[in-house]
Design a protein around this motif. Structure first.
Motif, PDB file in Angstrom:
ATOM      1  N   GLN A 260       0.826  -1.206   0.000  1.00  0.00           N
ATOM      2  CA  GLN A 260       0.000   0.000   0.000  1.00  0.00           C
ATOM      3  C   GLN A 260       0.861   1.256   0.000  1.00  0.00           C
ATOM      4  O   GLN A 260       0.564   2.234   0.666  1.00  0.00           O
ATOM      5  CB  GLN A 260      -0.942   0.020   1.208  1.00  0.00           C
ATOM      6  CG  GLN A 260      -1.950  -1.115   1.192  1.00  0.00           C
ATOM      7  CD  GLN A 260      -3.113  -0.873   2.148  1.00  0.00           C
ATOM      8  OE1 GLN A 260      -3.074   0.016   2.969  1.00  0.00           O
ATOM      9  NE2 GLN A 260      -4.161  -1.666   2.006  1.00  0.00           N
ATOM     10  N   GLY A 261       1.939   1.232  -0.745  1.00  0.00           N
ATOM     11  CA  GLY A 261       2.893   2.349  -0.778  1.00  0.00           C
ATOM     12  C   GLY A 261       4.261   1.778  -0.503  1.00  0.00           C
ATOM     13  O   GLY A 261       4.432   1.008   0.442  1.00  0.00           O
ATOM     14  N   GLU A 262       5.245   2.124  -1.350  1.00  0.00           N
ATOM     15  CA  GLU A 262       6.568   1.532  -1.177  1.00  0.00           C
ATOM     16  C   GLU A 262       7.144   1.857   0.188  1.00  0.00           C
ATOM     17  O   GLU A 262       6.976   2.960   0.693  1.00  0.00           O
ATOM     18  CB  GLU A 262       7.501   2.049  -2.268  1.00  0.00           C
ATOM     19  CG  GLU A 262       7.198   1.409  -3.607  1.00  0.00           C
ATOM     20  CD  GLU A 262       7.928   2.106  -4.741  1.00  0.00           C
ATOM     21  OE1 GLU A 262       9.130   2.355  -4.594  1.00  0.00           O
ATOM     22  OE2 GLU A 262       7.279   2.409  -5.740  1.00  0.00           O
ATOM     23  N   VAL A 263       7.833   0.865   0.750  1.00  0.00           N
ATOM     24  CA  VAL A 263       8.458   1.075   2.047  1.00  0.00           C
ATOM     25  C   VAL A 263       9.883   1.540   1.802  1.00  0.00           C
ATOM     26  O   VAL A 263      10.824   0.757   1.765  1.00  0.00           O
ATOM     27  CB  VAL A 263       8.441  -0.228   2.873  1.00  0.00           C
ATOM     28  CG1 VAL A 263       8.949   0.047   4.277  1.00  0.00           C
ATOM     29  CG2 VAL A 263       7.038  -0.791   2.939  1.00  0.00           C
ATOM     30  N   THR A 264      10.034   2.832   1.545  1.00  0.00           N
ATOM     31  CA  THR A 264      11.358   3.409   1.336  1.00  0.00           C
ATOM     32  C   THR A 264      11.533   4.552   2.323  1.00  0.00           C
ATOM     33  O   THR A 264      10.561   5.047   2.874  1.00  0.00           O
ATOM     34  CB  THR A 264      11.508   3.946  -0.093  1.00  0.00           C
ATOM     35  OG1 THR A 264      10.378   4.771  -0.371  1.00  0.00           O
ATOM     36  CG2 THR A 264      11.545   2.827  -1.104  1.00  0.00           C
ATOM     37  N   LEU A 265      12.781   4.972   2.498  1.00  0.00           N
ATOM     38  CA  LEU A 265      13.084   5.936   3.562  1.00  0.00           C
ATOM     39  C   LEU A 265      12.216   7.186   3.549  1.00  0.00           C
ATOM     40  O   LEU A 265      11.899   7.730   4.589  1.00  0.00           O
ATOM     41  CB  LEU A 265      14.555   6.354   3.473  1.00  0.00           C
ATOM     42  CG  LEU A 265      15.523   5.578   4.353  1.00  0.00           C
ATOM     43  CD1 LEU A 265      16.917   6.117   4.179  1.00  0.00           C
ATOM     44  CD2 LEU A 265      15.121   5.655   5.822  1.00  0.00           C
ATOM     45  N   ASP A 266      11.837   7.654   2.342  1.00  0.00           N
ATOM     46  CA  ASP A 266      11.029   8.879   2.325  1.00  0.00           C
ATOM     47  C   ASP A 266       9.536   8.578   2.474  1.00  0.00           C
ATOM     48  O   ASP A 266       8.716   9.480   2.394  1.00  0.00           O
ATOM     49  CB  ASP A 266      11.303   9.711   1.062  1.00  0.00           C
ATOM     50  CG  ASP A 266      11.078   8.908  -0.203  1.00  0.00           C
ATOM     51  OD1 ASP A 266      11.072   7.669  -0.121  1.00  0.00           O
ATOM     52  OD2 ASP A 266      10.900   9.506  -1.270  1.00  0.00           O
ATOM     53  N   GLN A 267       9.192   7.320   2.684  1.00  0.00           N
ATOM     54  CA  GLN A 267       7.779   6.972   2.881  1.00  0.00           C
ATOM     55  C   GLN A 267       7.588   6.073   4.091  1.00  0.00           C
ATOM     56  O   GLN A 267       6.724   5.194   4.088  1.00  0.00           O
ATOM     57  CB  GLN A 267       7.214   6.283   1.634  1.00  0.00           C
ATOM     58  CG  GLN A 267       7.195   7.157   0.411  1.00  0.00           C
ATOM     59  CD  GLN A 267       6.297   6.656  -0.706  1.00  0.00           C
ATOM     60  OE1 GLN A 267       5.804   7.426  -1.466  1.00  0.00           O
ATOM     61  NE2 GLN A 267       6.090   5.356  -0.803  1.00  0.00           N
ATOM     62  N   VAL A 268       8.427   6.218   5.094  1.00  0.00           N
ATOM     63  CA  VAL A 268       8.233   5.401   6.292  1.00  0.00           C
ATOM     64  C   VAL A 268       8.188   6.282   7.526  1.00  0.00           C
ATOM     65  O   VAL A 268       8.459   7.475   7.471  1.00  0.00           O
ATOM     66  CB  VAL A 268       9.366   4.362   6.505  1.00  0.00           C
ATOM     67  CG1 VAL A 268       9.302   3.293   5.458  1.00  0.00           C
ATOM     68  CG2 VAL A 268      10.714   5.028   6.559  1.00  0.00           C
ATOM     69  N   PHE A 269       7.866   5.637   8.608  1.00  0.00           N
ATOM     70  CA  PHE A 269       7.930   6.258   9.922  1.00  0.00           C
ATOM     71  C   PHE A 269       7.064   7.506   9.937  1.00  0.00           C
ATOM     72  O   PHE A 269       5.916   7.430   9.541  1.00  0.00           O
ATOM     73  CB  PHE A 269       9.394   6.563  10.234  1.00  0.00           C
ATOM     74  CG  PHE A 269       9.685   6.556  11.706  1.00  0.00           C
ATOM     75  CD1 PHE A 269       9.199   5.553  12.509  1.00  0.00           C
ATOM     76  CD2 PHE A 269      10.443   7.563  12.276  1.00  0.00           C
ATOM     77  CE1 PHE A 269       9.470   5.557  13.869  1.00  0.00           C
ATOM     78  CE2 PHE A 269      10.716   7.574  13.630  1.00  0.00           C
ATOM     79  CZ  PHE A 269      10.229   6.573  14.424  1.00  0.00           C
ATOM     80  N   PHE A 270       7.601   8.668  10.312  1.00  0.00           N
ATOM     81  CA  PHE A 270       6.691   9.803  10.393  1.00  0.00           C
ATOM     82  C   PHE A 270       6.375  10.415   9.041  1.00  0.00           C
ATOM     83  O   PHE A 270       5.783  11.469   8.953  1.00  0.00           O
ATOM     84  CB  PHE A 270       7.158  10.866  11.384  1.00  0.00           C
ATOM     85  CG  PHE A 270       8.621  11.145  11.373  1.00  0.00           C
ATOM     86  CD1 PHE A 270       9.373  10.935  12.514  1.00  0.00           C
ATOM     87  CD2 PHE A 270       9.235  11.623  10.233  1.00  0.00           C
ATOM     88  CE1 PHE A 270      10.729  11.197  12.512  1.00  0.00           C
ATOM     89  CE2 PHE A 270      10.588  11.890  10.244  1.00  0.00           C
ATOM     90  CZ  PHE A 270      11.344  11.673  11.386  1.00  0.00           C
ATOM     91  N   LEU A 271       6.775   9.761   7.970  1.00  0.00           N
ATOM     92  CA  LEU A 271       6.414  10.242   6.643  1.00  0.00           C
ATOM     93  C   LEU A 271       5.388   9.326   5.986  1.00  0.00           C
ATOM     94  O   LEU A 271       5.116   9.427   4.797  1.00  0.00           O
ATOM     95  CB  LEU A 271       7.656  10.344   5.765  1.00  0.00           C
ATOM     96  CG  LEU A 271       8.738  11.278   6.293  1.00  0.00           C
ATOM     97  CD1 LEU A 271      10.005  11.155   5.469  1.00  0.00           C
ATOM     98  CD2 LEU A 271       8.259  12.709   6.293  1.00  0.00           C
ATOM     99  N   ARG A 272       4.830   8.380   6.764  1.00  0.00           N
ATOM    100  CA  ARG A 272       3.888   7.422   6.200  1.00  0.00           C
ATOM    101  C   ARG A 272       2.507   7.631   6.791  1.00  0.00           C
ATOM    102  O   ARG A 272       2.391   7.555   8.010  1.00  0.00           O
ATOM    103  CB  ARG A 272       4.382   5.993   6.471  1.00  0.00           C
ATOM    104  CG  ARG A 272       3.658   4.927   5.678  1.00  0.00           C
ATOM    105  CD  ARG A 272       4.322   3.578   5.845  1.00  0.00           C
ATOM    106  NE  ARG A 272       3.690   2.590   5.013  1.00  0.00           N
ATOM    107  CZ  ARG A 272       4.071   2.292   3.778  1.00  0.00           C
ATOM    108  NH1 ARG A 272       5.079   2.916   3.256  1.00  0.00           N
ATOM    109  NH2 ARG A 272       3.437   1.378   3.080  1.00  0.00           N
TER     110      ARG A 272
END
Lengths: 551, 534
Positions: B468-480
């Motif tokens: 449901q959205g790539e798990v990459t550094l700019d899309q994880v943690f507080f950016l997800r």
């Protein structure tokens, strides 16, 4: 053995010269602990990669670096470089030719650029306002980071000065707090933008704003220059900032030509250093750093001569310094991991350089005449750059490369005879080795031909103007300038090799693993470009150690 | 309409939706789960793809189901055997050579030594270090991501951050520095630093790029590797790779039982048309057939794009937020291939349960190059499992099923049509498969290809991206899924996100669902406290 010098600087590149000048002047508060400094340079003149040379009669070539912007204004003022003969002429136009239609032209004037963009896409012109605002916000955050020593996050007290005085307060703690406050002032949303920006690809970033493929390819150019990455590789957005945070005469983001070529920058710094009492020895190559009892005590030259000093500071890149100038046994006695760090340090060269003497000014396709006054980028959309990158990835030069061209003689008549021109062509991507094979003369001329053909395609009639052409691959840059693998930044500018991890984890504060040993080149924070910041930061750390009696 | 029947409506009966529903129901909420399809399970179901042949629809290996979720919901009591059928990994080379990685250290070393004695020595120390680093990241899987601005965090979050800092410190200086170094680098470089043989490097490159639209030479791929390793850790997952008996459907069956026991109502074949909004507040949903169901809280386990761009009607969210949603990177690039097999070639029978075809870094990189220009890889990298080896009931007696991930088959194709892409995926997968297991092509009696497009249309996964959205550094943690909205609460009051599109992302882990339920309950408690005070 009496130490004749307080410090020996290995290598007379611009950072080495800045360090030497700062040390000899005694730091920013002039007059306090002035030091006796010797700079040792293997070439017959100083400058390293910021060099002007007459390769073809009557023409001055900027042999490696070719434009000026990043040199920190603090250094400019402190060393009073204009008085030592440095003059930077800003240019106002960047463009990209198009042999199938209208090229792209941007100006240092924001509104003019927007109007120019409207010719390609009204949507992009509107988005340009938001884009420019975002970039300047990002730059505002990063700029104060350049002139501070990165804190070591693993120490109990990250601001502790050194092992002699572990509880001491850092002077730059204040600077860091300032950054912290700046970060806090931004508000949550801006913080997120910064964190995201540092990890994303320039391709994704530009896709959020713009639609014209060629314009996006053009805007991405600054993000890939000097890196071994393509526009869709994450982390490239940051490199864009690295090329945007410069200034000329207080105008942020502006670029300029150094009058008389880039060698004038080194010459002016060298002149300031000499005035402060620095001794410069050229034609002298350092073979080894002498380590005794875990301390650096001096250097051995190629001819066997030994010179002793209280401290040694290396302006050479981290790989050359730790793998060539220092014995492995000396490193291993401190920490065997350092050798592994040095071996794994990423320093792939990815760019070549063509320096061309021209009989006249070429006309680029789809561009107005005045575009020759600034930089001309030959490229295309993201695919063009990605394909160029693909060639490189598998060990060849780009058959259709991305080129960053300047013709400084359009604004600086001192570099060529009247009516003639000097053209500097920066070529991306060019590998250090072809597969695992070294470059051969045949390969080099095939590479040269590909570059010249690419220019000819975008500037018909260009080839007839060539009087002389000097071609340099990363292989040549390593052998002639001494930059390992020909990497222009002394180490790739990727997140894992920045801040406290530059050059290596744990050695991010300009101090080496040995007492009295320091690093001051672009291989340290904040990295490459003719910026001078690493040199000035290293000198500040050294002066602090001198003051506290650590050395 | 009379008084509201439900406290919470959960959109989607995928594993995360069911987890959220169960947690909420256990806390005394009246919960309704609405599922568009005829059966619950979403991407984690077992379905028949050819007559008599069944297999897990999308996800096919279970490794990340969080032990806390298993324990809290008592899934084992509901029939789930999460750690049954443990499998190893075989890296397969064309021509039949093979490298086996199992729990047996000595055997693994011996197997690697046939390719490189140095790598055999290096393999376990290197991987153990990576697992250790990954473990520190893994402690955040069951936490709500904090805000980078210290003032915005409550005490709980600050405590969690503090614990994380302590944990980092306890790793020691060297590991801390190593973590900061490798977190953003590319896996090709890491593999070169660590190993010398192509087969080990290729395997590492595959593990690090599986499910993301990146090649081994793209920076940040090591992060994806650590993310996978974290979820394979005993502390944060089941501690290995498992093929559940009955396929992934068994997990869903247990979750459904747990949910029903807790009192959750599940309605299938009830697709949500849009979210009902009154006075800028989500107050319920309207089904596709026009039926209106109201509840003060709507939690969506659909992906962020589907939830916020489709289920929320235009005009209810601010444009900047919508722009971010539209630009979420969710270019699914893995196709699923199911094969019904008459028999099994020896090569597939003898290998470990999970087989990977990724002979070298460059092999994977070349495969990615095709995807970069919007094409199906000429020579895709494959992950193959034969679920019938551990659960023969999935196929008629004596027959087998092969469940294959084909990387890369991008969602965003340039000139290829969907039908062409489907043919290409099957053809090219069989080509590669035939090289490592000669003769397999002749044993295929039926097949099914699910391209990312099919995953979108059949399983409602936008972009065919199964995390449901790539798990990459700019899309994880507080950016997800987006900055400022990482705490499961969406910008529309009353609307929550509880699927893999929220932290901590994909894999069948249930962590996102559990975290969302915790936040929703906190919110309910605060609201009641406020009302009580008033």
């Amino acid at each position: 053995m009496a130490s004749k010098y307080d410090a020996i600087v290995i290598g007379g590149g611009h950072n080495g010269l800045v360090t030497a000048a700062y040390l000899a002047k005694g730091g920013e508060k002039e007059g306090k602990n002035k030091l006796k400094v010797l700079v040792i340079e293997r070439y017959h003149k100083v400058g390293g990669a910021a060099m002007s040379e007459e390769i073809y009669p009557g023409f001055t070539y900027s042999t490696c670096s070719y434009v000026c912007s990043l040199l920190r204004p603090e250094i400019f003022r402190f060393l009073d470089l204009p008085r030592h003969g440095l003059q930077v002429i800003p240019y106002e136009i960047n463009s990209s030719p198009n042999h199938e239609g209208e090229g792209i032209v941007t100006y240092s004037d924001h509104d003019r650029t927007r109007e120019s963009l409207r010719r390609h896409s009204i949507k992009d012109a509107e988005a340009y306002d938001h884009y420019a605002a975002e970039i300047s916000r990002q730059c505002r955050f990063i700029k104060p980071l350049l002139m501070v020593t990165p804190p070591d996050p693993t120490r109990l007290n990250p601001f502790a000065q050194n092992k002699i005085n572990p509880w001491g307060k850092r002077n730059d703690l204040e600077g860091l707090l300032k950054i912290g406050r700046e970060f806090g002032r931004m508000g949550e949303k801006q913080m997120y933008e910064i964190i995201r920006f540092w990890t994303m690809s320039i391709g994704d970033f530009l896709d959020e704003y713009f639609e014209t493929p060629r314009w996006k390819g053009f805007a991405a150019a600054s993000s890939i220059i000097g890196t071994a990455l393509g526009p869709y590789s994450p982390g490239t957005a940051y490199v864009l900032l690295h090329h945007y945070m410069g200034e000329v005469d207080g105008q942020i983001g502006a670029w300029g030509f150094a009058r008389g070529g880039m060698g004038s920058v080194s010459k002016a710094i060298a002149s300031a250093a000499t005035e402060a009492g620095v001794e410069i020895r050229t034609n002298a190559e350092v073979a080894k750093v002498i380590i005794r009892g875990g301390k650096a005590v001096g250097v051995t030259l190629g001819n066997g001569e030994e010179i002793y000093a209280r401290t040694v500071v290396s302006n050479a890149d981290p790989k050359r310094t730790y793998l060539k100038l220092i014995e492995k046994s000396d490193l291993d006695s401190i920490d065997p991991d350092i050798h592994a760090y040095a071996k794994n340090f990423k320093i792939r060269g990815s760019s070549g350089k063509l320096n061309i003497a021209l009989d006249g000014l070429p006309q680029f396709a789809g561009l107005p005449k005045e575009s020759a006054w600034g930089t001309i980028d030959i490229g295309g959309d993201f695919d063009y750059i990605e394909r160029a990158y693909d060639d490189y990835k598998y060990g060849s030069w780009s058959k259709r490369p991305f080129l960053d061209i300047v013709i400084p003689t359009t604004v600086d008549p001192t570099m060529a005879p009247p009516g003639k021109h000097f053209m500097s062509v920066f070529v991306q991507y060019v590998p250090y080795k072809l597969g695992e094979q070294p470059w051969t003369p045949e390969m080099k001329s095939a590479f040269e031909k590909d570059v010249l053909d690419t220019i000819e395609m975008n500037a018909p009639g260009f080839k007839d103007l060539i009087l002389h052409c000097q071609t340099r691959t990363p292989w040549d840059i390593e052998n002639e300038v001494g930059l390992t693998e020909g990497n222009i930044f002394q180490g790739e500018l990727t997140l894992d090799q920045m801040l406290f991890n530059r050059p290596f984890p744990g050695l991010g504060q300009y101090r080496g693993p040995f007492d009295n040993f320091y690093m001051c080149g672009s291989g340290t924070h904040p990295g490459g470009g003719v910026m001078g910041a690493p040199g000035a930061n290293a000198a500040r750390e050294m002066l602090r150690d001198f003051k506290h009696g650590v050395v | 309409m009379s008084a509201q029947q439900y406290d919470v409506i959960v959109i989607g009966a995928g594993h995360n939706g069911l987890v959220t529903a169960s947690y909420l129901a256990k806390a005394g909420q009246k919960v309704l789960v609405l599922e568009a399809r005829e059966q619950p399970g979403g991407a984690a179901q077992t379905r028949e793809f050819a007559k008599g042949y069944r297999t897990s629809a999308v996800a096919h290996i279970l490794h990340a189901l969080h032990p806390k979720v298993i324990g809290d919901l008592g899934l084992e009591g509901h029939g789930l055997k999460a750690t049954e059928n443990r499998i190893g990994t075989s890296a397969m080379l064309p021509g039949g050579a093979r490298l086996d990685i199992t729990d047996d250290k000595a055997a693994t070393q011996a197997s690697i030594a046939r390719f490189s004695p140095a790598d055999a020595q290096a393999y376990h120390p290197r991987m153990e270090r990576l697992v250790k680093l990954a473990g520190a990241l893994g402690s955040f899987l069951m936490k709500t991501p904090p805000s980078p601005s210290p003032a915005a965090n409550d005490f709980q979050t600050k405590l969690a951050l503090g614990m994380f800092a302590v944990q980092l410190r306890l790793m020691g200086k060297k590991d801390m520095l190593e973590m900061s170094r490798i977190l953003t680098i590319n896996v090709a470089d890491l593999a070169n630093d660590f190993f010398e043989s192509d087969i080990v490097k290729g395997l590492l490159g595959f593990e690090a790029t599986l499910g993301v639209y990146l090649g081994p030479r793209s920076p940040n791929t090591v992060f994806n590797l650590l993310y996978r390793l974290a979820s394979m850790n005993v502390k944060h997952g089941q501690g290995g790779l498992f093929l559940p008996q009955g396929g992934m459907g068994a997990v869903v069956d247990a979750l459904v039982k747990a949910a029903k026991t807790a009192g959750v109502t599940i309605r299938t074949s009830a697709p949500v048309g849009h979210i009902l909004i009154e006075k800028d507040v989500a107050v319920g949903v309207v089904l596709a057939n026009g039926e209106e169901i109201r509840a003060p809280i709507v939690a969506s386990s659909a992906d962020p794009q589907r939830t916020l761009l489709h289920l929320v009607e235009p005009g209810n969210l601010d444009t900047e937020f919508l722009r971010r949603m539209r630009h979420l990177r969710m270019n699914g690039c893995v196709a699923k291939v199911h094969l019904a097999l008459d028999g099994l070639p020896d090569a597939l029978k003898q290998a470990q349960g999970r087989m990977v075809v990724a002979p070298s870094t460059n092999y994977v990189e070349h495969a990615f190059d095709c995807a970069k220009y919007g094409r199906v890889s000429d020579n895709p990298a494959l992950e193959i499992v034969i679920p019938t080896l551990s659960d023969p009931s999935l196929a008629p007696s004596g027959k087998h099923v092969a469940s294959i991930l084909c990387q890369y088959a991008p969602f965003k194709l340039r000139t290829t049509t969907q039908d062409e892409a489907r043919t290409q995926v099957l053809e090219r997968t069989l080509n590669v498969l035939d090289q490592v297991a000669p003769g397999v092509r002749n044993q295929v009696t039926a097949s099914e290809v699910l391209t990312p497009h099919d995953l979108e249309s059949k399983f409602n996964l936008s972009g065919g991206q199964w995390h449901q959205g790539e798990v990459t550094l700019d899309q994880v943690f507080f950016l997800r899924p987006a900055a400022s909205f990482q705490q499961y609460k969406m910008p529309l009051p009353g609307l929550w996100l509880c699927g893999a599109g929220a932290h901590p992302g994909g894999n069948v882990s249930g962590a996102a669902g559990a975290n969302a339920a915790r936040e929703i309950l906190n919110d309910i408690r605060k609201t009641t406290a406020r009302k009580g005070a008033a």
